[in-house]
Design a protein around this motif. Sequence first.
Motif, PDB file in Angstrom:
ATOM      1  N   THR A  25      -1.674 -15.363  31.367  1.00  0.00           N
ATOM      2  CA  THR A  25      -1.325 -16.505  30.528  1.00  0.00           C
ATOM      3  C   THR A  25      -0.131 -16.187  29.640  1.00  0.00           C
ATOM      4  O   THR A  25       0.748 -17.036  29.434  1.00  0.00           O
ATOM      5  CB  THR A  25      -2.539 -16.921  29.675  1.00  0.00           C
ATOM      6  OG1 THR A  25      -3.596 -17.323  30.547  1.00  0.00           O
ATOM      7  CG2 THR A  25      -2.205 -18.071  28.750  1.00  0.00           C
ATOM      8  N   ILE A  26      -0.069 -14.974  29.150  1.00  0.00           N
ATOM      9  CA  ILE A  26       1.094 -14.560  28.349  1.00  0.00           C
ATOM     10  C   ILE A  26       2.365 -14.632  29.193  1.00  0.00           C
ATOM     11  O   ILE A  26       3.402 -15.143  28.741  1.00  0.00           O
ATOM     12  CB  ILE A  26       0.877 -13.149  27.789  1.00  0.00           C
ATOM     13  CG1 ILE A  26      -0.291 -13.153  26.796  1.00  0.00           C
ATOM     14  CG2 ILE A  26       2.148 -12.629  27.110  1.00  0.00           C
ATOM     15  CD1 ILE A  26      -0.793 -11.772  26.424  1.00  0.00           C
ATOM     16  N   GLU A  27       2.290 -14.173  30.433  1.00  0.00           N
ATOM     17  CA  GLU A  27       3.448 -14.251  31.329  1.00  0.00           C
ATOM     18  C   GLU A  27       3.830 -15.700  31.610  1.00  0.00           C
ATOM     19  O   GLU A  27       5.020 -16.039  31.689  1.00  0.00           O
ATOM     20  CB  GLU A  27       3.151 -13.519  32.638  1.00  0.00           C
ATOM     21  CG  GLU A  27       3.131 -12.003  32.507  1.00  0.00           C
ATOM     22  CD  GLU A  27       4.458 -11.439  32.016  1.00  0.00           C
ATOM     23  OE1 GLU A  27       5.511 -11.882  32.528  1.00  0.00           O
ATOM     24  OE2 GLU A  27       4.444 -10.578  31.124  1.00  0.00           O
ATOM     25  N   LEU A  28       2.815 -16.564  31.758  1.00  0.00           N
ATOM     26  CA  LEU A  28       3.078 -17.988  31.967  1.00  0.00           C
ATOM     27  C   LEU A  28       3.900 -18.557  30.823  1.00  0.00           C
ATOM     28  O   LEU A  28       4.885 -19.290  31.040  1.00  0.00           O
ATOM     29  CB  LEU A  28       1.754 -18.756  32.091  1.00  0.00           C
ATOM     30  CG  LEU A  28       1.817 -20.269  31.845  1.00  0.00           C
ATOM     31  CD1 LEU A  28       2.638 -20.962  32.922  1.00  0.00           C
ATOM     32  CD2 LEU A  28       0.416 -20.862  31.788  1.00  0.00           C
ATOM     33  N   PHE A  29       3.539 -18.205  29.591  1.00  0.00           N
ATOM     34  CA  PHE A  29       4.230 -18.787  28.441  1.00  0.00           C
ATOM     35  C   PHE A  29       5.647 -18.251  28.287  1.00  0.00           C
ATOM     36  O   PHE A  29       6.468 -18.881  27.617  1.00  0.00           O
ATOM     37  CB  PHE A  29       3.396 -18.587  27.171  1.00  0.00           C
ATOM     38  CG  PHE A  29       2.354 -19.662  26.995  1.00  0.00           C
ATOM     39  CD1 PHE A  29       2.558 -20.705  26.108  1.00  0.00           C
ATOM     40  CD2 PHE A  29       1.195 -19.656  27.752  1.00  0.00           C
ATOM     41  CE1 PHE A  29       1.627 -21.714  25.974  1.00  0.00           C
ATOM     42  CE2 PHE A  29       0.248 -20.660  27.616  1.00  0.00           C
ATOM     43  CZ  PHE A  29       0.460 -21.694  26.723  1.00  0.00           C
ATOM     44  N   LYS A  30       5.949 -17.145  28.922  1.00  0.00           N
ATOM     45  CA  LYS A  30       7.332 -16.665  28.921  1.00  0.00           C
ATOM     46  C   LYS A  30       8.244 -17.580  29.733  1.00  0.00           C
ATOM     47  O   LYS A  30       9.441 -17.663  29.468  1.00  0.00           O
ATOM     48  CB  LYS A  30       7.391 -15.241  29.479  1.00  0.00           C
ATOM     49  CG  LYS A  30       6.795 -14.176  28.566  1.00  0.00           C
ATOM     50  CD  LYS A  30       6.898 -12.796  29.205  1.00  0.00           C
ATOM     51  CE  LYS A  30       6.305 -11.722  28.305  1.00  0.00           C
ATOM     52  NZ  LYS A  30       6.370 -10.372  28.935  1.00  0.00           N
ATOM     53  N   ARG A  31       7.665 -18.246  30.741  1.00  0.00           N
ATOM     54  CA  ARG A  31       8.500 -19.085  31.620  1.00  0.00           C
ATOM     55  C   ARG A  31       8.231 -20.593  31.449  1.00  0.00           C
ATOM     56  O   ARG A  31       8.955 -21.403  32.036  1.00  0.00           O
ATOM     57  CB  ARG A  31       8.300 -18.681  33.073  1.00  0.00           C
ATOM     58  CG  ARG A  31       6.873 -18.761  33.584  1.00  0.00           C
ATOM     59  CD  ARG A  31       6.752 -18.287  35.036  1.00  0.00           C
ATOM     60  NE  ARG A  31       5.373 -18.381  35.529  1.00  0.00           N
ATOM     61  CZ  ARG A  31       4.472 -17.418  35.445  1.00  0.00           C
ATOM     62  NH1 ARG A  31       4.795 -16.251  34.897  1.00  0.00           N
ATOM     63  NH2 ARG A  31       3.244 -17.593  35.902  1.00  0.00           N
ATOM     64  N   LEU A  32       7.204 -20.944  30.672  1.00  0.00           N
ATOM     65  CA  LEU A  32       6.879 -22.355  30.491  1.00  0.00           C
ATOM     66  C   LEU A  32       7.925 -23.022  29.610  1.00  0.00           C
ATOM     67  O   LEU A  32       8.205 -22.566  28.496  1.00  0.00           O
ATOM     68  CB  LEU A  32       5.494 -22.502  29.857  1.00  0.00           C
ATOM     69  CG  LEU A  32       4.969 -23.933  29.699  1.00  0.00           C
ATOM     70  CD1 LEU A  32       4.687 -24.554  31.059  1.00  0.00           C
ATOM     71  CD2 LEU A  32       3.700 -23.933  28.837  1.00  0.00           C
ATOM     72  N   GLU A  33       8.481 -24.126  30.086  1.00  0.00           N
ATOM     73  CA  GLU A  33       9.501 -24.839  29.333  1.00  0.00           C
ATOM     74  C   GLU A  33       8.869 -25.910  28.451  1.00  0.00           C
ATOM     75  O   GLU A  33       7.945 -26.600  28.865  1.00  0.00           O
ATOM     76  CB  GLU A  33      10.498 -25.498  30.292  1.00  0.00           C
ATOM     77  CG  GLU A  33      11.295 -24.515  31.140  1.00  0.00           C
ATOM     78  CD  GLU A  33      12.270 -25.219  32.063  1.00  0.00           C
ATOM     79  OE1 GLU A  33      12.310 -26.469  32.042  1.00  0.00           O
ATOM     80  OE2 GLU A  33      12.988 -24.531  32.803  1.00  0.00           O
ATOM     81  N   GLY A  34       9.389 -26.038  27.243  1.00  0.00           N
ATOM     82  CA  GLY A  34       9.007 -27.151  26.392  1.00  0.00           C
ATOM     83  C   GLY A  34       7.852 -26.891  25.443  1.00  0.00           C
ATOM     84  O   GLY A  34       7.145 -25.883  25.534  1.00  0.00           O
ATOM     85  N   ASP A  35       7.663 -27.838  24.531  1.00  0.00           N
ATOM     86  CA  ASP A  35       6.599 -27.771  23.537  1.00  0.00           C
ATOM     87  C   ASP A  35       5.289 -28.309  24.120  1.00  0.00           C
ATOM     88  O   ASP A  35       5.253 -28.810  25.250  1.00  0.00           O
ATOM     89  CB  ASP A  35       7.004 -28.559  22.291  1.00  0.00           C
ATOM     90  CG  ASP A  35       8.237 -27.968  21.603  1.00  0.00           C
ATOM     91  OD1 ASP A  35       8.388 -26.738  21.645  1.00  0.00           O
ATOM     92  OD2 ASP A  35       9.040 -28.744  21.051  1.00  0.00           O
ATOM     93  N   ILE A  36       4.219 -28.229  23.322  1.00  0.00           N
ATOM     94  CA  ILE A  36       2.880 -28.559  23.821  1.00  0.00           C
ATOM     95  C   ILE A  36       2.161 -29.443  22.805  1.00  0.00           C
ATOM     96  O   ILE A  36       2.218 -29.192  21.596  1.00  0.00           O
ATOM     97  CB  ILE A  36       2.043 -27.282  24.046  1.00  0.00           C
ATOM     98  CG1 ILE A  36       2.797 -26.291  24.938  1.00  0.00           C
ATOM     99  CG2 ILE A  36       0.693 -27.623  24.657  1.00  0.00           C
ATOM    100  CD1 ILE A  36       2.142 -24.921  25.004  1.00  0.00           C
ATOM    101  N   ILE A  37       1.460 -30.454  23.302  1.00  0.00           N
ATOM    102  CA  ILE A  37       0.618 -31.285  22.449  1.00  0.00           C
ATOM    103  C   ILE A  37      -0.791 -31.327  23.030  1.00  0.00           C
ATOM    104  O   ILE A  37      -0.970 -31.419  24.250  1.00  0.00           O
ATOM    105  CB  ILE A  37       1.208 -32.714  22.303  1.00  0.00           C
ATOM    106  CG1 ILE A  37       0.548 -33.462  21.160  1.00  0.00           C
ATOM    107  CG2 ILE A  37       1.127 -33.502  23.600  1.00  0.00           C
ATOM    108  CD1 ILE A  37       1.299 -34.736  20.754  1.00  0.00           C
TER     109      ILE A  37
END
Length: 345
Positions: A25-37
Amino acid sequence: MSDYPEKIVSDNELEELLSNPSKETIELFKRLEGDIIFLGIAGKIGPSLAHMAKRACNEAGVTKRIIGVSRFRDEAERALIESWGIETIRGDLLDRDFLESLPKVKNVFFLAGMKFGSEDNLSLTWAMNSYLPALVAENFRDSKIVAYSTGCVYPLVPVESGGSLETDKPEPVGEYAQSCLGRERMFEFGSKKHQTPVALIRLNYAVEPRYGVLVDIANKVKNEEPVDLTMGYFNVIWQGDANDMVLRSIEYAASPAWTINITGAETLLVRDVAVEFGKLFGKEVRFTGNEATTALLSNAEKAFSLFGENSVPVAKVLEWTARWMEDDKKLLGKPTHFEVRDGKY
């Protein structure tokens, strides 16, 4: 999670476990674009799910705006969420003006819904579970959406079947489950209409020491009340594992909408779990009814193939739950009604 505490001694330690992101999940957030709601952040699952996202961002070394939306009836819960660095917005998602005023961020997690007391206010149940998803799908048509659904959209299946698969035809029992299928259909419609990437999460059931099927059974045993065996089999998953899988599902959101079962690998017997709680509490266990040959069960092999096996075994969660209740720690007081077979929650 390689080292398990013998017992969970505080709310803070529990939250640490529930919101601990995996390295994937940490690796995912390195490449995830944009903010989150997170829409509908307050309640049983939302706070630790959003907290895990925030911790994953911190450990990934990325900065994202993370927003939680709710009516926030509990100010202490809102303050706790904000203490983690999550922005909060108070409002009623059924108010279209309010919904349309929300920031149009790239990633949306939809947690709002109604189950408890749904039979007492069926029009609100349908509004929350079907009408609101249609509004959200339209309003956030340019985002990626991960939406919580439920394994209740499936019919009761033979115990030996291994549980319902994502490819099985939904046959929801009762208006609550029917309205949840309505939720899925509205997100599916929006996904097709606007090419919105959507992931539908059929969760069945998440557990931790303050609520869930294990707490429901443990309460009966501890209070020396008979345990109903009519719905004699069930699946559960540690909520921390469910949180991790749900966050990682954002990468599989697609158009048409993508669906996944999230639950544990084992088919558990109510009788066996009650007997184990009896041993842990030193209580004699009493039963009522007999096991039916069918139950509400889901097969999560697809999730395991994508995300790996659960990190916390059910036996450990069962022990944590017993110790938590022995210490008379706070419960959320939200029974799952897992024993219901007619869909009337």
